[in-house]
Design a protein around this motif. Structure first.
Motif, mmCIF file in Angstrom:
data_model
loop_
_atom_site.group_PDB
_atom_site.id
_atom_site.type_symbol
_atom_site.label_atom_id
_atom_site.label_comp_id
_atom_site.label_asym_id
_atom_site.label_seq_id
_atom_site.Cartn_x
_atom_site.Cartn_y
_atom_site.Cartn_z
ATOM 1 N N GLN A 63 118.077 33.492 33.642
ATOM 2 C CA GLN A 63 119.142 33.362 32.647
ATOM 3 C C GLN A 63 119.046 32.039 31.895
ATOM 4 O O GLN A 63 119.257 31.984 30.678
ATOM 5 N N GLN A 66 116.322 32.326 29.419
ATOM 6 C CA GLN A 66 116.795 33.104 28.278
ATOM 7 C C GLN A 66 117.535 32.219 27.274
ATOM 8 O O GLN A 66 117.346 32.354 26.069
ATOM 9 N N GLU A 70 115.428 32.799 23.955
ATOM 10 C CA GLU A 70 115.713 34.058 23.273
ATOM 11 C C GLU A 70 116.607 34.006 22.038
ATOM 12 O O GLU A 70 116.436 34.826 21.150
#
Length: 99
Positions: A63, A66, A70
């Motif tokens: 996470q 990310q 992302e």
């Protein structure tokens, strides 16, 4: 004098004037503001990725990666662009993101 340190795994030492005496770390996070994180040493671009300040201890490494990679204007993408302006290739390996 007591020694102190900073960073994710730093031992948090109690402050003599701490108003959370007898409280726990979750109570402390309720009072944290984004400027506290910047003072702690996090860069504003990272702090700004979160709409709310909260403990990241519940986030997995995946996470956190990310968050860095992302979003449309992720930090990794921003640094690639900044380095490219100077004709420098910014390379970061998946392993480095997980350290």
């Amino acid at each position: 004098t007591m020694k102190s340190s900073m960073g994710f795994e730093a031992r948090v030492l109690p402050n003599a004037d701490d108003e959370l005496k007898g409280g726990n770390i979750d109570d402390m996070f309720q009072k944290v503001e984004p400027k506290d994180l910047v003072t702690f040493g996090m860069i504003p671009e990272f702090v700004g990725r979160f709409s709310h300040v909260m403990s990241t201890t519940q986030l997995t490494v995946d996470q956190l990666v990310q968050v860095l990679t992302e979003p449309k204007n992720s930090l990794v993408k921003q640094y690639r662009t900044l380095f490219a302006l100077q004709n420098v290739e910014f390379v970061i390996t998946p392993g480095a993101l997980r350290m």
